[in-house]
Write an enzyme that holds these catalytic residues in place. Structure first.
Site, PDB file in Angstrom:
ATOM      1  N   GLU A 153      -6.804   3.563  -5.681  1.00  0.00           N
ATOM      2  CA  GLU A 153      -8.150   3.574  -5.094  1.00  0.00           C
ATOM      3  C   GLU A 153      -8.828   4.869  -5.536  1.00  0.00           C
ATOM      4  O   GLU A 153      -8.329   5.949  -5.236  1.00  0.00           O
ATOM      5  CB  GLU A 153      -8.036   3.513  -3.571  1.00  0.00           C
ATOM      6  N   HIS A 182     -10.442  -4.605   2.650  1.00  0.00           N
ATOM      7  CA  HIS A 182     -10.451  -4.335   4.082  1.00  0.00           C
ATOM      8  C   HIS A 182     -11.408  -3.208   4.480  1.00  0.00           C
ATOM      9  O   HIS A 182     -11.593  -2.947   5.665  1.00  0.00           O
ATOM     10  CB  HIS A 182      -9.033  -3.975   4.528  1.00  0.00           C
ATOM     11  N   ASP A 183     -11.971  -2.512   3.484  1.00  0.00           N
ATOM     12  CA  ASP A 183     -12.908  -1.415   3.771  1.00  0.00           C
ATOM     13  C   ASP A 183     -14.364  -1.818   3.535  1.00  0.00           C
ATOM     14  O   ASP A 183     -15.258  -0.964   3.625  1.00  0.00           O
ATOM     15  CB  ASP A 183     -12.615  -0.206   2.861  1.00  0.00           C
ATOM     16  N   ASP A 196       0.839  -1.193   0.000  1.00  0.00           N
ATOM     17  CA  ASP A 196       0.000   0.000   0.000  1.00  0.00           C
ATOM     18  C   ASP A 196       0.877   1.247   0.000  1.00  0.00           C
ATOM     19  O   ASP A 196       1.834   1.320   0.769  1.00  0.00           O
ATOM     20  CB  ASP A 196      -0.862   0.008   1.273  1.00  0.00           C
ATOM     21  N   ASP A 227      -3.379   4.311  -2.160  1.00  0.00           N
ATOM     22  CA  ASP A 227      -4.489   4.724  -1.314  1.00  0.00           C
ATOM     23  C   ASP A 227      -5.050   6.075  -1.761  1.00  0.00           C
ATOM     24  O   ASP A 227      -4.297   6.995  -2.075  1.00  0.00           O
ATOM     25  CB  ASP A 227      -3.922   4.848   0.116  1.00  0.00           C
TER      26      ASP A 227
HETATM   27  C1  GLC Z   1      -8.323   4.231   2.159  1.00  0.00           C
HETATM   28  C2  GLC Z   1      -8.046   2.967   2.933  1.00  0.00           C
HETATM   29  C3  GLC Z   1      -8.779   3.034   4.234  1.00  0.00           C
HETATM   30  C4  GLC Z   1      -8.236   4.228   5.004  1.00  0.00           C
HETATM   31  C5  GLC Z   1      -8.302   5.508   4.180  1.00  0.00           C
HETATM   32  C6  GLC Z   1      -7.439   6.582   4.767  1.00  0.00           C
HETATM   33  O1  GLC Z   1      -9.650   4.378   1.852  1.00  0.00           O
HETATM   34  O2  GLC Z   1      -8.419   1.854   2.163  1.00  0.00           O
HETATM   35  O3  GLC Z   1      -8.659   1.867   4.988  1.00  0.00           O
HETATM   36  O4  GLC Z   1      -8.966   4.404   6.178  1.00  0.00           O
HETATM   37  O5  GLC Z   1      -7.840   5.323   2.874  1.00  0.00           O
HETATM   38  O6  GLC Z   1      -6.098   6.301   4.560  1.00  0.00           O
END
Ligand code: GLC
Length: 593
Positions: A285, A362-363, A120, A227
């Site tokens: 993402e 994981h989200d 990540d 991310d």
């Molecule tokens: C992304 C991650 C998430 C995190 C957020 C802030 O969405 O996947 O888990 O809380 O970024 O870094």
């Protein structure tokens, strides 16, 4: 091939032959990625937190699934306010996970088994414990002051101090935090302990490239899951967002901090200065970007930015519009899901872009609980139906730890205290405060959290039927699911008809029919049907046909009239089914001869 109503035709791919096995594409297109959340995967030390030696001990298992790449969620040194997405040092490891030497052994262990490894890259923000931020907040004159986004206060007529604008943080409340020491606010789109980096500062960008990227590429990682990749550039002047929620001082400001004016310039620079020098992949993402033309700008090969992104069209289904949890369970329809898939599959339609296929990470809450049935009667069967769908979608395929054994959401009788995540717990607390503990409001909030919380994905991985599912010999940092005695890797491996074996077969079939399943054109036949989903994947005259029953009832089904030829059943999750009838949660994948 005849024309169909809802169609996403992919770009003519030059290297793919008509023979199923002769596809020779860029490695990251052909690959299946397995995502690991280190806290919850495997604990080797007995402290109740997963760790890197634990993951290394499971590498043979992961390789045996037939996956090609591992994506490891943040393993960096961090105070873990947001479970590692608050990085205090990009060049060090969170002590409970292990050491730099462990990480190097993990990278080598992946490569030794013919797998690649991506990590990540979290660089929209750092932790407030990162040295950069500590220096930045030390004084207004410090050279690193400009590495973060600092602004003076605003004041009301009565002299009350207010943040510089009304933006709401993703975790609730104002996106600004007051700093007593230097008497200014700093911006944090997530928790106050996650200050946003100032990407407008060239020095900051260069240091990010060096510390967070090159450091790991030189250690052998094969790329990054990036991310919140579209948040780095904010609208100049940081204007107030329009008031949508009149009951709150803080408003969603997505239009002002998402896909900002310099985003593509930054990513092109990142690519030119770093990524292009390595044989590596990137998957960004990409939240809050429903417009496909905008998505394409990030992934079009000629733009030289990212290889692919995670779009949110599917995983956002059933969530509240302004607030994720302002919703009721299962408030999506099958046509909604089809339309969402048509958008992300359509991204490669006549373009030089690439896409992804996924339902979990994981989200996200568990896919069987959100999109199928977590009743034990149909849990495995409906999990197999979703697996057929996923394995037949074009793009790089991502599966999340535990998805392969059909892990499901937390039991509904667990207390709110079992939810540890900053997002779900903040939300629940805010409802309680706002409604002064109104039982109706709290019960609706709990129901939404039980359905959608990120916590569901973070329960310990279920390895066997021993205490704590074999995840740890200590006390796990999150409670182990009550169902671990029958949902676990050991029993799934022992049962040839399990979802786990089904996934393995599907992943190898996907490679065998790569021209159709990974690269084919996506066509939906029954857009309006609320129970059955029929789609084809086609390349030239070769066709795969997929039929899925998204209901717990029998449904009639017939081969679409446009499809000529004999249906050769390659996979099904219900033995000896009749062609004209789909059993509850049945899924089939045919090759049309
Ligand atoms: C992304 C991650 C998430 C995190 C957020 C802030 O969405 O996947 O888990 O809380 O970024 O870094």
């Amino acid at each position: 091939m005849a024309s169909f109503v809802h169609k996403a035709v992919s770009s003519a791919d030059t290297t793919c032959q008509t023979e199923a096995t002769s596809c020779n594409k860029t490695w990251w297109k052909n690959s299946t990625v397995y995502q690991i959340y280190p806290s919850s995967f495997k604990d080797s030390s007995g402290d109740g937190i997963g760790d890197i030696p634990g993951i290394i001990s499971c590498l043979d298992y992961i390789a045996s699934l037939g996956v090609d790449i591992i994506w490891l969620c943040p393993m960096y040194d961090s105070p873990h306010v947001d479970n590692g997405y608050d990085v205090a040092d990009y060049e060090n490891i969170y002590a409970p996970y292990g050491t730099l030497a462990d990480m190097v052994a993990f990278i080598d262990g992946c490569h030794d088994r013919g797998m690649r490894i991506i990590i990540d890259l979290v660089v929209n923000h750092t932790s407030d414990q990162h040295e950069w931020f500590k220096e930045s907040r030390s004084s207004v004159d410090h050279p690193k002051r400009a590495w973060y986004i600092w602004k003076p206060a605003r004041y009301t007529k009565n002299g009350h101090r207010k943040p510089p604008n009304n933006w709401r943080s993703y975790f609730g409340g104002s996106a600004w935090q007051w700093d007593e020491h230097t008497q200014e606010y700093y911006l944090h789109l997530f928790a106050p302990e996650q200050p946003d980096l100032n990407w407008e500062n060239e020095q900051t960008r260069n240091e990010v490239y060096k510390s967070a990227m090159e450091f790991w590429l030189y250690k052998g990682v094969d790329g990054f899951r990036i991310d919140t990749v579209n948040l780095y550039s904010k609208t100049p002047g940081l204007p107030d967002a329009p008031v949508v929620d009149a009951s709150s001082d803080w408003q969603s400001a997505v239009a002002y901090h998402c896909n900002g004016p310099r985003m593509h310039e930054y990513l092109q620079e990142m690519n030119a200065k770093v990524l292009s020098r390595f044989d590596c992949m990137t998957v960004g993402e990409l939240p809050s970007t429903p417009d496909q033309a905008k998505v394409l700008q990030y992934v079009s090969a000629k733009e030289k930015q990212l290889n692919m992104v995670f779009q949110f069209d599917v995983v956002d289904l059933g969530q509240g519009r302004d607030q994720k949890y302002d919703t009721d369970p299962l408030s999506w329809t099958l046509p909604d899901l089809k339309a969402a898939l048509l958008r992300s599959q359509g991204l490669i339609s006549g373009t030089d872009g690439w896409t992804t296929a996924f339902l979990e990470n994981h989200d996200q809450a568990r896919s069987i609980s959100r999109f199928a049935s977590d009743d034990e009667e149909y849990r495995e069967r409906s999990g197999k139906m979703l697996a057929i769908m996923l394995a037949a979608l074009s793009g790089t395929l991502f599966i999340y730890q535990g998805q392969e054994i059909g892990m499901i959401n937390m039991p509904k009788d667990w207390d709110i205290d079992e939810y540890k995540d900053v997002e779900s717990s903040n939300y629940f607390r805010s409802v309680s405060e706002r409604t002064h503990g109104d039982q109706g409001a709290l019960s609706r909030a709990l129901t939404a959290v039980q359905h959608l919380a990120r916590d569901h994905a973070r329960l310990p991985m279920q390895w066997d039927e021993s205490p704590n599912a074999g995840f740890t010999t200590g006390t796990p940092w999150m409670r182990t699911h009550d169902a671990y005695k029958h949902i676990n890797v050991k029993s799934a491996l022992a049962d040839k008809s399990s979802l786990l074996h089904f996934w393995k077969n599907l992943l190898s079939l996907r490679k065998g029919y790569a021209d159709l399943l990974i690269y084919g054109d996506f066509e939906i036949y029954d857009m309006e049907n609320v129970n059955v989903f029929t789609f084809a994947k086609a390349t030239g005259s070769r066709i795969a046909l997929i039929a899925l029953n998204f209901s717990a009832d029998f449904q009639t089904w017939s081969k679409p009239e446009d499809i000529e030829g004999h249906l050769d059943l390659l996979v099904s999750n219900v033995p000896s089914s009749k062609t004209s009838m789909l059993a509850p949660w049945e899924g089939r994948l045919y090759y049309v001869k």
